[in-house]
Design a protein around this motif. Structure first.
Motif, mmCIF file in Angstrom:
data_model
loop_
_atom_site.group_PDB
_atom_site.id
_atom_site.type_symbol
_atom_site.label_atom_id
_atom_site.label_comp_id
_atom_site.label_asym_id
_atom_site.label_seq_id
_atom_site.Cartn_x
_atom_site.Cartn_y
_atom_site.Cartn_z
ATOM 1 N N ALA A 145 -6.999 10.066 5.215
ATOM 2 C CA ALA A 145 -5.581 9.673 5.204
ATOM 3 C C ALA A 145 -5.438 8.167 5.040
ATOM 4 O O ALA A 145 -4.568 7.699 4.291
ATOM 5 C CB ALA A 145 -4.900 10.143 6.488
ATOM 6 N N VAL A 146 -6.278 7.397 5.718
ATOM 7 C CA VAL A 146 -6.227 5.937 5.582
ATOM 8 C C VAL A 146 -6.573 5.527 4.159
ATOM 9 O O VAL A 146 -5.909 4.664 3.562
ATOM 10 C CB VAL A 146 -7.166 5.265 6.612
ATOM 11 C CG1 VAL A 146 -7.370 3.797 6.295
ATOM 12 C CG2 VAL A 146 -6.612 5.438 8.021
ATOM 13 N N LEU A 147 -7.609 6.119 3.589
ATOM 14 C CA LEU A 147 -7.999 5.777 2.218
ATOM 15 C C LEU A 147 -6.905 6.135 1.213
ATOM 16 O O LEU A 147 -6.617 5.365 0.290
ATOM 17 C CB LEU A 147 -9.312 6.448 1.847
ATOM 18 C CG LEU A 147 -10.553 5.930 2.575
ATOM 19 C CD1 LEU A 147 -11.766 6.779 2.214
ATOM 20 C CD2 LEU A 147 -10.790 4.472 2.247
ATOM 21 N N VAL A 148 -6.271 7.291 1.381
ATOM 22 C CA VAL A 148 -5.167 7.672 0.502
ATOM 23 C C VAL A 148 -3.992 6.716 0.685
ATOM 24 O O VAL A 148 -3.354 6.293 -0.291
ATOM 25 C CB VAL A 148 -4.748 9.139 0.758
ATOM 26 C CG1 VAL A 148 -3.420 9.467 0.089
ATOM 27 C CG2 VAL A 148 -5.837 10.088 0.286
ATOM 28 N N GLY A 149 -3.709 6.342 1.926
ATOM 29 C CA GLY A 149 -2.625 5.384 2.181
ATOM 30 C C GLY A 149 -2.888 4.036 1.520
ATOM 31 O O GLY A 149 -1.985 3.430 0.926
ATOM 32 N N ILE A 150 -4.110 3.541 1.606
ATOM 33 C CA ILE A 150 -4.459 2.264 0.965
ATOM 34 C C ILE A 150 -4.316 2.377 -0.551
ATOM 35 O O ILE A 150 -3.787 1.473 -1.204
ATOM 36 C CB ILE A 150 -5.893 1.838 1.360
ATOM 37 C CG1 ILE A 150 -5.934 1.446 2.836
ATOM 38 C CG2 ILE A 150 -6.385 0.701 0.481
ATOM 39 C CD1 ILE A 150 -7.336 1.206 3.366
ATOM 40 N N VAL A 165 -2.347 4.447 -2.282
ATOM 41 C CA VAL A 165 -0.927 4.520 -2.637
ATOM 42 C C VAL A 165 -0.265 3.164 -2.448
ATOM 43 O O VAL A 165 0.564 2.735 -3.265
ATOM 44 C CB VAL A 165 -0.219 5.610 -1.797
ATOM 45 C CG1 VAL A 165 1.292 5.535 -1.929
ATOM 46 C CG2 VAL A 165 -0.728 6.993 -2.197
ATOM 47 N N TRP A 166 -0.594 2.421 -1.399
ATOM 48 C CA TRP A 166 -0.021 1.105 -1.159
ATOM 49 C C TRP A 166 -0.403 0.126 -2.272
ATOM 50 O O TRP A 166 0.413 -0.663 -2.727
ATOM 51 C CB TRP A 166 -0.507 0.590 0.190
ATOM 52 C CG TRP A 166 -0.110 -0.826 0.488
ATOM 53 C CD1 TRP A 166 1.138 -1.302 0.725
ATOM 54 C CD2 TRP A 166 -0.982 -1.940 0.563
ATOM 55 N NE1 TRP A 166 1.108 -2.648 0.953
ATOM 56 C CE2 TRP A 166 -0.208 -3.074 0.858
ATOM 57 C CE3 TRP A 166 -2.355 -2.106 0.418
ATOM 58 C CZ2 TRP A 166 -0.741 -4.337 1.000
ATOM 59 C CZ3 TRP A 166 -2.889 -3.363 0.566
ATOM 60 C CH2 TRP A 166 -2.081 -4.458 0.853
ATOM 61 N N LYS A 167 -1.663 0.210 -2.733
ATOM 62 C CA LYS A 167 -2.136 -0.726 -3.747
ATOM 63 C C LYS A 167 -1.684 -0.344 -5.150
ATOM 64 O O LYS A 167 -1.285 -1.198 -5.935
ATOM 65 C CB LYS A 167 -3.653 -0.804 -3.690
ATOM 66 C CG LYS A 167 -4.217 -1.865 -4.597
ATOM 67 C CD LYS A 167 -5.632 -2.193 -4.221
ATOM 68 C CE LYS A 167 -6.122 -3.294 -5.130
ATOM 69 N NZ LYS A 167 -6.725 -4.377 -4.447
ATOM 70 N N PHE A 168 -1.741 0.953 -5.500
ATOM 71 C CA PHE A 168 -1.462 1.373 -6.873
ATOM 72 C C PHE A 168 -0.158 2.151 -7.016
ATOM 73 O O PHE A 168 0.315 2.343 -8.125
ATOM 74 C CB PHE A 168 -2.614 2.234 -7.413
ATOM 75 C CG PHE A 168 -3.919 1.502 -7.456
ATOM 76 C CD1 PHE A 168 -4.150 0.502 -8.388
ATOM 77 C CD2 PHE A 168 -4.922 1.797 -6.549
ATOM 78 C CE1 PHE A 168 -5.358 -0.172 -8.425
ATOM 79 C CE2 PHE A 168 -6.123 1.130 -6.576
ATOM 80 C CZ PHE A 168 -6.347 0.135 -7.517
#
Length: 151
Positions: free
Chosen positions: A131-136, A138-141
């Motif tokens: 979830a953290v990796l997906v959040g990062i 989505v936040w970046k790209f």
């Protein structure tokens, strides 16, 4: 060519009747062909029966192996093919007994409260990391949909 030997039958009958996995006495002694008596009476008929069982079992096992990479219940079909072979061949019966014993042991270990707690913790930690990796990401790209919603 006989799929069972007299020695194996003698050893199976003399084996300890109580198994650690709780198998019944009757199951312990049932090694060898389960072909009807009139088929066992003729060597040629019994050999053709064995060839037929082998070919059918091989077809089912090959279908199961294909289902490992294609959609379908691959392992279930492979074990069904092994069960077909086990109706005639001692080696397949021994493989199935070993597999049943290992599956039973794994089920007992999985029911252990310490193992269940550890598995739940590891699954939770893994989901949080994903979830953290997906959040990062989505936040970046950002999220780009492959279709135009505004049209």
């Amino acid at each position: 060519m006989n799929a069972e030997s007299d020695e194996r039958n003698r050893v199976a009958e003399q084996a300890p009747l109580a198994s650690a996995t709780g198998e019944s006495d009757r199951e312990e002694r049932e090694l060898g062909s389960r072909a009807p008596g009139f088929i066992k009476a003729s060597k040629a008929l019994h050999l053709s029966w064995q060839v037929g069982v082998f070919v059918v079992g091989l077809g089912v096992v090959i279908a199961g192996v294909l289902m490992l990479v294609l959609p379908g219940p691959g392992w279930l079909v492979i074990f069904a093919g092994m069960a077909i072979w086990a109706t005639e061949f001692v080696w397949a019966q021994l493989v199935l007994r070993w597999t049943k014993r290992k599956v039973t042991e794994a089920a007992q270990r999985a029911l252990d409260p310490k193992v269940r707690r550890r598995n739940i913790i590891l699954t939770t930690v893994g989901l949080v990391i994903v979830a953290v990796l997906v959040g990062i990401y989505v936040w970046k790209f950002g999220i780009t949909m492959p279709w135009k919603i505004s049209e």
